[in-house]
Design an enzyme around this catalytic site. Sequence first.
Site, PDB file in Angstrom:
ATOM      1  N   ARG A   1      -8.205   6.667   8.577  1.00  0.00           N
ATOM      2  CA  ARG A   1      -7.280   7.466   7.768  1.00  0.00           C
ATOM      3  C   ARG A   1      -7.342   8.941   8.115  1.00  0.00           C
ATOM      4  NH1 ARG A   1      -5.939   5.026   2.085  1.00  0.00           N
ATOM      5  NH2 ARG A   1      -6.307   2.858   2.539  1.00  0.00           N
TER       6      ARG A   1
ATOM      7  N   ARG B   1      -0.129  10.098  -3.237  1.00  0.00           N
ATOM      8  CA  ARG B   1      -0.707   9.307  -2.138  1.00  0.00           C
ATOM      9  C   ARG B   1       0.029   9.595  -0.830  1.00  0.00           C
ATOM     10  NH1 ARG B   1      -0.192   3.663  -4.989  1.00  0.00           N
ATOM     11  NH2 ARG B   1      -0.902   2.739  -3.023  1.00  0.00           N
TER      12      ARG B   1
ATOM     13  N   LYS C   1       2.075  -3.036   5.349  1.00  0.00           N
ATOM     14  CA  LYS C   1       0.930  -3.299   6.230  1.00  0.00           C
ATOM     15  C   LYS C   1       0.244  -4.627   5.903  1.00  0.00           C
ATOM     16  CE  LYS C   1      -1.178   0.478   5.119  1.00  0.00           C
ATOM     17  NZ  LYS C   1      -0.216   0.982   4.136  1.00  0.00           N
TER      18      LYS C   1
ATOM     19  N   ARG D   1      -1.794  -2.922 -10.644  1.00  0.00           N
ATOM     20  CA  ARG D   1      -2.433  -1.724 -10.100  1.00  0.00           C
ATOM     21  C   ARG D   1      -1.809  -0.478 -10.724  1.00  0.00           C
ATOM     22  NH1 ARG D   1      -2.888  -2.038  -3.634  1.00  0.00           N
ATOM     23  NH2 ARG D   1      -3.224   0.165  -4.096  1.00  0.00           N
TER      24      ARG D   1
ATOM     25  N   ARG E   1       6.358  -3.491  -7.151  1.00  0.00           N
ATOM     26  CA  ARG E   1       5.077  -4.206  -6.994  1.00  0.00           C
ATOM     27  C   ARG E   1       4.168  -3.960  -8.194  1.00  0.00           C
ATOM     28  NH1 ARG E   1       1.264  -2.921  -1.827  1.00  0.00           N
ATOM     29  NH2 ARG E   1       0.504  -1.205  -3.107  1.00  0.00           N
TER      30      ARG E   1
END
Length: 190
Positions: free
Chosen positions: A89, A146, A14, A134, A128
């Site tokens: 969301r 998630r 995204k 993160r 990533r």
Amino acid sequence: MINIVLFGKPGAGKGTQAEFLKEKYNLTHLSTGDIFRFNIKNDTDLGKLAKTYMDKGDLVPDEVTIQMLQSEVDKNPHSAGFLFDGFPRTLAQAEALDKFLESKDQNITATVALEADDNILVARLLERGKTSGRPDDQDEEKIRNRYDEYNQKTAPLMDYYKAQGKFHSVNGIGTILEVNERLNQIFDKL
């Protein structure tokens, strides 16, 4: 005015695609993650309020998230349109967004979901996580949690927007340019 909701599971691309789309279509990119980080970093009233929930490990209530988003829309009155990334969301957030946009004589033009296989996305996020720092991208269990939350809360938005004739699904697997071309085919028709 074009108002697009871009959604998909974490790692679907995204943020990457939003960068291309905002430039090509002159849209204001509104990422809820970025908006939260800005408000918290700058110690705004909404940032302080959101932080009280986050510090307890609670989700920030819809009304706080919506107020932050409305504030960003109001800061950009001359925008050609908005690209909503990470919002809505939930069904309640989608309904609140529709109501807010209606108050400005606007609406959601289209929603686009970047679709991809969970295992491919997990591999993307773990990769990533090696450079992003993160912690939520470095633990497969957290990533899959998630996805469960996405499936429970966000996936039902597809039916909401399908009922309005505004839903588009795009294959999110391929090179960045291949996925971008698929998105452009939809955006060019709006």
